[in-house]
Scaffold this motif. Structure first.
Motif, mmCIF file in Angstrom:
data_model
loop_
_atom_site.group_PDB
_atom_site.id
_atom_site.type_symbol
_atom_site.label_atom_id
_atom_site.label_comp_id
_atom_site.label_asym_id
_atom_site.label_seq_id
_atom_site.Cartn_x
_atom_site.Cartn_y
_atom_site.Cartn_z
ATOM 1 N N PRO A 74 0.817 -1.209 0.000
ATOM 2 C CA PRO A 74 0.000 0.000 0.000
ATOM 3 C C PRO A 74 0.852 1.262 0.000
ATOM 4 N N GLY A 75 0.553 2.175 -0.925
ATOM 5 C CA GLY A 75 1.299 3.418 -1.039
ATOM 6 C C GLY A 75 2.571 3.312 -1.849
ATOM 7 N N ALA A 77 5.078 2.734 -5.138
ATOM 8 C CA ALA A 77 4.970 3.282 -6.486
ATOM 9 C C ALA A 77 6.323 3.238 -7.186
ATOM 10 N N ALA A 99 -2.462 0.740 -10.272
ATOM 11 C CA ALA A 99 -2.693 1.984 -11.003
ATOM 12 C C ALA A 99 -1.552 2.175 -11.999
ATOM 13 N N ARG A 106 -4.588 7.189 -17.180
ATOM 14 C CA ARG A 106 -4.582 6.317 -16.019
ATOM 15 C C ARG A 106 -5.472 5.100 -16.241
ATOM 16 N N ALA A 108 -6.776 1.387 -14.107
ATOM 17 C CA ALA A 108 -6.818 0.576 -12.891
ATOM 18 C C ALA A 108 -6.870 -0.886 -13.313
ATOM 19 N N ALA A 126 1.577 2.503 -9.445
ATOM 20 C CA ALA A 126 1.327 2.826 -8.046
ATOM 21 C C ALA A 126 0.285 1.871 -7.480
ATOM 22 N N ASN A 127 0.363 1.671 -6.181
ATOM 23 C CA ASN A 127 -0.675 0.926 -5.450
ATOM 24 C C ASN A 127 -1.384 1.929 -4.549
ATOM 25 N N GLU A 128 -2.607 2.270 -4.907
ATOM 26 C CA GLU A 128 -3.365 3.287 -4.191
ATOM 27 C C GLU A 128 -4.401 2.675 -3.256
ATOM 28 N N HIS A 129 -4.288 1.382 -2.989
ATOM 29 C CA HIS A 129 -5.261 0.678 -2.159
ATOM 30 C C HIS A 129 -4.592 0.152 -0.887
#
Length: 270
Positions: A74-75, A77, A99, A106, A108, A126-129
């Motif tokens: 998580p978070g 990138a 992402a 962009r 998903a 990126a991992n936005e989850h």
């Protein structure tokens, strides 16, 4: 769709050392039990990320490609994942949501998401989850040919592509092809091969293409050169050029693998 994803960890101290990992002249077999925390690698430019490097150009291993399983927490990138402008790539997601920003657009990508990344293209990850996301990243130095344009990048999903049954197999053996096999712009294919329980490759394939096979689902007995090897979801096989191969798929579910091969180029001698 089912996609096996490694989670790392370590076996208990009571576990036996005996496993199926082997490196031979014609092939390498890396079982899922070998994908542990202590064999991961960090990648420059990535944050909160680890990777299992399954294949790389090195003596006795691959010659045309590299293949990694990448886990982004998580978070985590990467603003510039690919730093070699002549290298193309494929990203295939097996868990979580990735992402992907490709030429400013962009996307998903959930499990089954697939992206072809042309050499020199601008992209980031990126991992936005809140959960880890895991994907395969296959890289190859693109081999240009005069008069043939470089293929364009694209994003798709396995779920949106109809598998094509192999001739004379009654659907027991099929391939999900993400690019047209007759398109000479592409010098590598990364497809998904599916065998129904009891399906087989009914002859020993022996050809110039290198293969990287990661088992996504199911189990089988796979012919690797002179050996018959049991394999299951999470195992990885690297077949060098001209390594004979065949398989019998077991049950009760389909046997499926992510397949890399180099294609569509004349043999370079000078």
């Amino acid at each position: 769709m089912s996609y096996y994803t490694p989670r790392g960890g370590l076996p208990p101290q009571t576990a036996l050392l005996t496993d199926r990992a082997v490196v031979k002249q014609a092939y390498t077999f890396i079982p899922k039990g070998a994908l542990r925390d202590i064999v991961t690698s960090s990648l420059p430019g990535f944050t909160n990320t680890r990777s299992w490097i399954l294949a790389r150009p090195v003596a006795g291993s691959a010659t045309t490609f590299a293949q990694l399983i990448v886990e982004i927490g998580p978070g985590g990138a990467a603003e510039a994942p690919e730093r070699e402008t002549s290298v193309e790539g494929v990203v295939f997601v097996t868990a979580g949501v990735l992402a992907l920003t490709l030429d400013g657009e962009r996307h998903a990508l959930e499990a089954g998401g697939y992206a072809f990344l042309a050499p020199g293209v601008d992209w980031s990850l990126a991992n936005e989850h809140g959960e880890p996301t895991t994907f395969h990243w296959i890289r190859k130095a693109y081999e240009p040919v005069d008069g043939i344009p470089v293929p364009a990048s694209f994003v798709t999903r396995e779920q949106d592509i109809e598998p094509r049954a192999m001739p004379d197999t009654d659907g027991a053996w099929a391939a999900t092809r993400f690019v047209d096999p007759d398109d000479l712009a592409h010098d590598m294919h990364v497809n998904i091969v599916t065998f129904q329980p009891g399906g087989s490759i009914p002859f020993a394939e022996t050809h110039v293409m290198e293969h990287g096979l990661y088992v996504l689902q199911g189990k089988a007995v796979y012919r690797l050169n002179e050996d018959w090897v049991e394999c299951e979801a999470g195992d990885y096989m690297l077949l060098r050029a001209f390594c004979p191969q065949a398989c019998y798929a077991g049950g009760p579910e389909p046997f499926r693998y992510l397949l890399y091969k180099d294609v569509n180029r004349q043999i370079r001698l000078t």
